[in-house]
Design a protein around this motif. Structure first.
Motif, PDB file in Angstrom:
ATOM      1  N   THR A 137      -2.381  34.879  50.244  1.00 15.65           N
ATOM      2  CA  THR A 137      -1.160  35.589  49.864  1.00 15.65           C
ATOM      3  C   THR A 137      -0.346  34.672  48.951  1.00 15.65           C
ATOM      4  O   THR A 137      -0.052  33.530  49.316  1.00 15.65           O
ATOM      5  CB  THR A 137      -0.313  35.967  51.096  1.00 15.65           C
ATOM      6  N   ILE A 138       0.011  35.170  47.781  1.00 15.11           N
ATOM      7  CA  ILE A 138       0.722  34.358  46.784  1.00 15.11           C
ATOM      8  C   ILE A 138       2.095  34.957  46.501  1.00 15.11           C
ATOM      9  O   ILE A 138       2.207  36.124  46.106  1.00 15.11           O
ATOM     10  CB  ILE A 138      -0.057  34.279  45.456  1.00 15.11           C
ATOM     11  N   SER A 139       3.134  34.151  46.695  1.00 10.14           N
ATOM     12  CA  SER A 139       4.489  34.472  46.242  1.00 10.14           C
ATOM     13  C   SER A 139       4.985  33.236  45.485  1.00 10.14           C
ATOM     14  O   SER A 139       4.197  32.373  45.130  1.00 10.14           O
ATOM     15  CB  SER A 139       5.393  34.808  47.428  1.00 10.14           C
ATOM     16  N   GLY A 140       6.247  33.124  45.234  1.00  4.97           N
ATOM     17  CA  GLY A 140       6.778  31.915  44.625  1.00  4.97           C
ATOM     18  C   GLY A 140       6.731  31.932  43.112  1.00  4.97           C
ATOM     19  O   GLY A 140       6.462  32.950  42.465  1.00  4.97           O
ATOM     20  N   HIS A 141       6.998  30.747  42.528  1.00  6.47           N
ATOM     21  CA  HIS A 141       7.115  30.587  41.080  1.00  6.47           C
ATOM     22  C   HIS A 141       6.114  29.541  40.589  1.00  6.47           C
ATOM     23  O   HIS A 141       5.999  28.460  41.170  1.00  6.47           O
ATOM     24  CB  HIS A 141       8.541  30.163  40.716  1.00  6.47           C
ATOM     25  N   PHE A 142       5.439  29.860  39.484  1.00 11.74           N
ATOM     26  CA  PHE A 142       4.385  28.987  38.965  1.00 11.74           C
ATOM     27  C   PHE A 142       4.629  28.754  37.476  1.00 11.74           C
ATOM     28  O   PHE A 142       4.724  29.703  36.689  1.00 11.74           O
ATOM     29  CB  PHE A 142       3.015  29.622  39.196  1.00 11.74           C
ATOM     30  N   GLY A 143       4.715  27.479  37.093  1.00 13.06           N
ATOM     31  CA  GLY A 143       5.087  27.133  35.731  1.00 13.06           C
ATOM     32  C   GLY A 143       4.007  27.376  34.705  1.00 13.06           C
ATOM     33  O   GLY A 143       4.301  27.620  33.529  1.00 13.06           O
ATOM     34  N   ASN A 154      -3.732  38.735  47.778  1.00  9.41           N
ATOM     35  CA  ASN A 154      -2.559  39.599  47.809  1.00  9.41           C
ATOM     36  C   ASN A 154      -1.417  38.862  47.108  1.00  9.41           C
ATOM     37  O   ASN A 154      -0.942  37.832  47.592  1.00  9.41           O
ATOM     38  CB  ASN A 154      -2.189  39.931  49.258  1.00  9.41           C
ATOM     39  N   ILE A 155      -0.981  39.394  45.964  1.00  9.99           N
ATOM     40  CA  ILE A 155       0.103  38.770  45.202  1.00  9.99           C
ATOM     41  C   ILE A 155       1.375  39.580  45.439  1.00  9.99           C
ATOM     42  O   ILE A 155       1.448  40.764  45.085  1.00  9.99           O
ATOM     43  CB  ILE A 155      -0.225  38.698  43.700  1.00  9.99           C
ATOM     44  N   LYS A 156       2.372  38.912  46.049  1.00 15.23           N
ATOM     45  CA  LYS A 156       3.600  39.606  46.466  1.00 15.23           C
ATOM     46  C   LYS A 156       4.835  38.945  45.842  1.00 15.23           C
ATOM     47  O   LYS A 156       5.259  37.881  46.270  1.00 15.23           O
ATOM     48  CB  LYS A 156       3.722  39.584  47.988  1.00 15.23           C
ATOM     49  N   GLY A 157       5.357  39.560  44.809  1.00 12.44           N
ATOM     50  CA  GLY A 157       6.609  39.085  44.225  1.00 12.44           C
ATOM     51  C   GLY A 157       6.516  37.732  43.557  1.00 12.44           C
ATOM     52  O   GLY A 157       7.531  37.047  43.406  1.00 12.44           O
ATOM     53  N   ALA A 158       5.328  37.323  43.128  1.00 12.85           N
ATOM     54  CA  ALA A 158       5.166  36.025  42.468  1.00 12.85           C
ATOM     55  C   ALA A 158       5.610  36.116  41.007  1.00 12.85           C
ATOM     56  O   ALA A 158       5.532  37.173  40.379  1.00 12.85           O
ATOM     57  CB  ALA A 158       3.718  35.566  42.543  1.00 12.85           C
ATOM     58  N   THR A 159       6.090  34.994  40.477  1.00 12.99           N
ATOM     59  CA  THR A 159       6.403  34.884  39.051  1.00 12.99           C
ATOM     60  C   THR A 159       5.487  33.816  38.467  1.00 12.99           C
ATOM     61  O   THR A 159       5.584  32.637  38.834  1.00 12.99           O
ATOM     62  CB  THR A 159       7.874  34.503  38.829  1.00 12.99           C
ATOM     63  N   ILE A 160       4.607  34.231  37.574  1.00 11.19           N
ATOM     64  CA  ILE A 160       3.604  33.328  36.998  1.00 11.19           C
ATOM     65  C   ILE A 160       3.853  33.239  35.498  1.00 11.19           C
ATOM     66  O   ILE A 160       3.709  34.230  34.766  1.00 11.19           O
ATOM     67  CB  ILE A 160       2.178  33.843  37.285  1.00 11.19           C
TER      68      ILE A 160
END
Length: 365
Positions: A137-143, A154-160
């Protein structure tokens, strides 16, 4: 239980980013301004239950069954355990476990290996990350970019901010996810196993071709991890039984040169012995030794690589066993890379033969 032991032992490491980090970043790690709030050292901790909340100006390694880490590491942070909760702030973060939960900040790059992996919405990773998991499960912010190998994603609300490449059988992306780069996934994924909500913000989507005979992602991951575990077990046994094998000062360039010559000439000698009347037994013995050295080359040379990398980060307090594990894992990962892996394998085997020759020469003296 087998899976728990497997994922608990792993140390992985895509720590290759250490080698390729630019000079300015390395200087930031090694010449940081001393701060009385930080302990300036290489830190290592191990126990059944580990709670880590220190501030380390240097690198850190944690081993445990249950690990909860919430400290700060201005360097490379390595954690492996069965149940891992990582809330660390670190420069480079590498986590290996069975059940893994990630939050906190990683300023640069990282890698995560686990069975059940959750990256929550408080997570920030400044640059690239590689993730190997069963359920993810991936959320969070990725540069920057993400590379994923998992059975279920499952990608939930992530910013990539960069690209994400997913190697998986099942993919779900919710409507709060933002991908500023390109989303890549297998072209042969079943339609009912791919869910991309229409309100998700994805700049570009591409598929890549997968050979029909290709093994499932989970099978490939399991085989690779099993092979790595085997190498680590053999290394551990050798380190306990023959510790002096890893306490030699070796000239790598000279070992490589002698090794290349040996690698090429020994097969000729074996062939001549096998076709001779009286040399059959000796030829078979030499062939067995030749194959044995090739098969064990990673655990012979890996610790030397680990020592080279460690010496660039920390000059003292070296734990040769942990450094050996690190080197073997890095070398194993390098050997999996297409094209480069073949070159690395040749160099590794050559150095291994040169190393054996050097040890035999010293024993004669």
């Amino acid at each position: 239980m087998k899976k728990k032991i497997l994922f608990s032992i792993l140390l992985a490491l895509s720590a290759l980013n250490i080698i390729y980090a630019d000079e300015n970043e390395k200087n930031n790690l090694t010449t940081a301004t001393p701060n009385t709030n930080y302990e300036e050292k290489f830190n290592s901790e191990s126990d059944d239950n580990v709670t880590f909340d220190k501030k380390i100006l240097g690198s850190n390694i944690i081993f445990g069954d249950k690990v909860e880490a919430s400290g700060e590491v201005k360097g490379i942070n390595l954690i492996f355990g069965n149940n891992v909760i990582s809330k660390n702030n670190n420069d480079y973060g590498f986590v290996f476990g069975n059940n893994v939960t990630i939050s906190g900040n990683t300023n640069n790059d990282g890698a995560i290996f686990g069975n059940n992996v959750t990256i929550d919405d408080t997570t920030t990773i400044g640059r690239d990350v590689a993730i190997f998991a069963n359920t993810l499960t991936i959320s969070g912010h990725f540069g920057r970019n993400i590379e994923v190998y998992a059975s279920n994603v499952n990608i939930k609300g992530a910013t990539i901010s960069g690209n994400i490449t997913i190697h998986s059988d099942t993919i779900t992306i919710d409507d709060k996810t933002t991908i500023k780069g390109t989303l890549k996934y297998p072209s042969n994924i079943a339609e009912n196993n791919l869910t991309i909500e229409k309100d998700s913000q994805i700049s570009n989507t591409k598929t890549y071709e997968v050979e029909e005979k290709e093994e499932s992602t989970s099978t490939i991951i399991w085989e690779k991890l099993t092979n790595l575990i085997g190498l680590l077990i053999v290394f551990s046994a050798l380190y306990l039984l023959v510790p002096n094998l890893y306490k030699q000062n070796i000239d790598l360039l000279k070992s490589f040169g002698y090794g290349v010559i040996t690698l090429l000439l020994v097969p000729i000698a074996i062939l001549l012995l096998l076709i001779s009347i009286f040399g059959l037994s000796l030829g078979l013995l030499l062939l067995a030794l030749y194959i044995l050295i090739i098969c064990t080359s990673t655990i012979l040379v890996g610790p030397l690589l680990g020592e080279m990398i460690y010496n660039k980060i920390q000059k003292n307090n070296q734990n040769k066993y942990l450094v050996g594990l690190l080197g073997i894992i890095i070398l194993y990962i390098l050997k999996q890379i297409p094209i480069l892996g073949g070159v690395v394998t040749f160099i590794t085997i050559s150095i291994a033969f040169g190393l054996i020759l050097s040890l035999l020469k010293r024993n004669k003296k």
